[in-house]
Every structure is written in structure tokens, then in C-alpha cells.
Design a protein around this motif. Sequence first.
Motif, PDB file in Angstrom:
ATOM      1  N   THR A 257       0.827  -1.204   0.000  1.00 29.06           N
ATOM      2  CA  THR A 257       0.000   0.000   0.000  1.00 29.06           C
ATOM      3  C   THR A 257       0.863   1.257   0.000  1.00 29.06           C
ATOM      4  OG1 THR A 257      -1.773  -1.146   1.153  1.00 29.06           O
ATOM      5  CG2 THR A 257      -1.805   1.264   1.242  1.00 29.06           C
TER       6      THR A 257
ATOM      7  N   SER B 259       2.518   1.805  -3.403  1.00 26.45           N
ATOM      8  CA  SER B 259       1.625   2.313  -4.453  1.00 26.45           C
ATOM      9  C   SER B 259       1.233   3.760  -4.189  1.00 26.45           C
ATOM     10  CB  SER B 259       0.381   1.431  -4.576  1.00 26.45           C
ATOM     11  OG  SER B 259      -0.401   1.507  -3.405  1.00 26.45           O
ATOM     12  N   GLU B 260       1.118   4.145  -2.920  1.00 27.77           N
ATOM     13  CA  GLU B 260       0.781   5.533  -2.593  1.00 27.77           C
ATOM     14  C   GLU B 260       1.914   6.477  -2.946  1.00 27.77           C
ATOM     15  OE1 GLU B 260      -0.254   5.416   1.518  1.00 27.77           O
ATOM     16  OE2 GLU B 260      -2.253   4.634   1.121  1.00 27.77           O
ATOM     17  N   ASP B 261       3.154   6.024  -2.793  1.00 24.32           N
ATOM     18  CA  ASP B 261       4.307   6.872  -3.100  1.00 24.32           C
ATOM     19  C   ASP B 261       4.377   7.218  -4.575  1.00 24.32           C
ATOM     20  OD1 ASP B 261       5.134   7.021  -0.522  1.00 24.32           O
ATOM     21  OD2 ASP B 261       6.668   5.476  -0.689  1.00 24.32           O
ATOM     22  N   ARG B 262       3.743   6.425  -5.404  1.00 22.73           N
ATOM     23  CA  ARG B 262       3.814   6.662  -6.842  1.00 22.73           C
ATOM     24  C   ARG B 262       2.751   7.642  -7.312  1.00 22.73           C
ATOM     25  NH1 ARG B 262       5.392   0.590  -8.508  1.00 22.73           N
ATOM     26  NH2 ARG B 262       7.459   0.726  -7.633  1.00 22.73           N
ATOM     27  N   ARG B 263       1.787   7.941  -6.453  1.00 24.63           N
ATOM     28  CA  ARG B 263       0.761   8.917  -6.838  1.00 24.63           C
ATOM     29  C   ARG B 263       1.311  10.317  -6.624  1.00 24.63           C
ATOM     30  NH1 ARG B 263      -3.718   7.077  -3.168  1.00 24.63           N
ATOM     31  NH2 ARG B 263      -3.164   4.916  -3.222  1.00 24.63           N
ATOM     32  N   GLU B 264       1.047  11.162  -7.577  1.00 21.28           N
ATOM     33  CA  GLU B 264       1.529  12.537  -7.471  1.00 21.28           C
ATOM     34  C   GLU B 264       0.620  13.327  -6.537  1.00 21.28           C
ATOM     35  OE1 GLU B 264       3.497  15.507 -10.566  1.00 21.28           O
ATOM     36  OE2 GLU B 264       1.460  14.962 -11.077  1.00 21.28           O
ATOM     37  N   ASP B 265       1.224  14.148  -5.723  1.00 23.67           N
ATOM     38  CA  ASP B 265       0.487  15.021  -4.819  1.00 23.67           C
ATOM     39  C   ASP B 265      -0.415  15.917  -5.661  1.00 23.67           C
ATOM     40  OD1 ASP B 265      -0.125  17.487  -3.372  1.00 23.67           O
ATOM     41  OD2 ASP B 265       1.309  16.791  -1.867  1.00 23.67           O
ATOM     42  N   PRO B 266      -1.705  16.059  -5.299  1.00 21.51           N
ATOM     43  CA  PRO B 266      -2.614  16.885  -6.100  1.00 21.51           C
ATOM     44  C   PRO B 266      -2.132  18.325  -6.282  1.00 21.51           C
ATOM     45  CG  PRO B 266      -3.842  15.615  -4.479  1.00 21.51           C
ATOM     46  CD  PRO B 266      -2.383  15.397  -4.193  1.00 21.51           C
TER      47      PRO B 266
ATOM     48  N   ALA C 106       0.454  18.256  -8.963  1.00 19.82           N
ATOM     49  CA  ALA C 106      -0.197  18.070 -10.269  1.00 19.82           C
ATOM     50  C   ALA C 106      -0.813  19.380 -10.760  1.00 19.82           C
ATOM     51  CB  ALA C 106      -1.261  16.983 -10.177  1.00 19.82           C
TER      52      ALA C 106
END
Length: 99
Positions: free
Chosen positions: A59, A62-69, A72
Motif C-alpha cells: 500500500t 503504491s501511494e508513493d507513486r501517486r503525485e500530490d494533487p 499536479a
Amino acid sequence: MRGYSLYRCRMSSDYASPLKDHPPCLSVREDRLLAHIDQWLSKLFTPENIEATATSIVTADSEDRREDPEVARARIAVIESERKLAKHLDGLEAAFRPK
């Protein structure tokens, strides 16, 4: 502290929100941390905890790969600004072309 490895935590001015009561710089000797880290890790990987630990790792990865809104939105704003600047520059160059 000669002869000892140190872990260093430095408070950066780049942090989005500064932490209260955090010293500007903190160094801790590795030999004072290792026993505590080993004990913590051994608890995480016991047979009764291994599944939850593995799920947490997957978890977190996978969260580390999401770009901070906010990042973005900033990226989109930069792209839009660059597009507008290019358009204005094209207009200026067109206005000053020799005839």
C-alpha cells in the motif's frame, strides 16, 4: 563521535509545513538505534504479522507513486503558462517581422 556511524536528520526549509519543536539538525549514533530497529522489524515479520506488514508495504509503495494533487495542479499551471508565453511571443515576433 569518531569511529561511529551517524544517522542525521536535518530540518529543511523546503518542507511544506515546518514541524514544531524539531531541532535544525539531529544526529544519532547508529549503534544506539540498531537494537531498537532490529526489535521493531522482528515484530513486524512474525508469522502472525507478516500478512499485515506485506499489505502495508504494498500500500505504501503504491501511494508513493501517486503525485500530490498540489504538485499536479502546479505542473498543469506551469504547462498552461508556458503555452500562453509561447503564444504571446509568437504574436510579438509576428508584429516585428520586417516586411
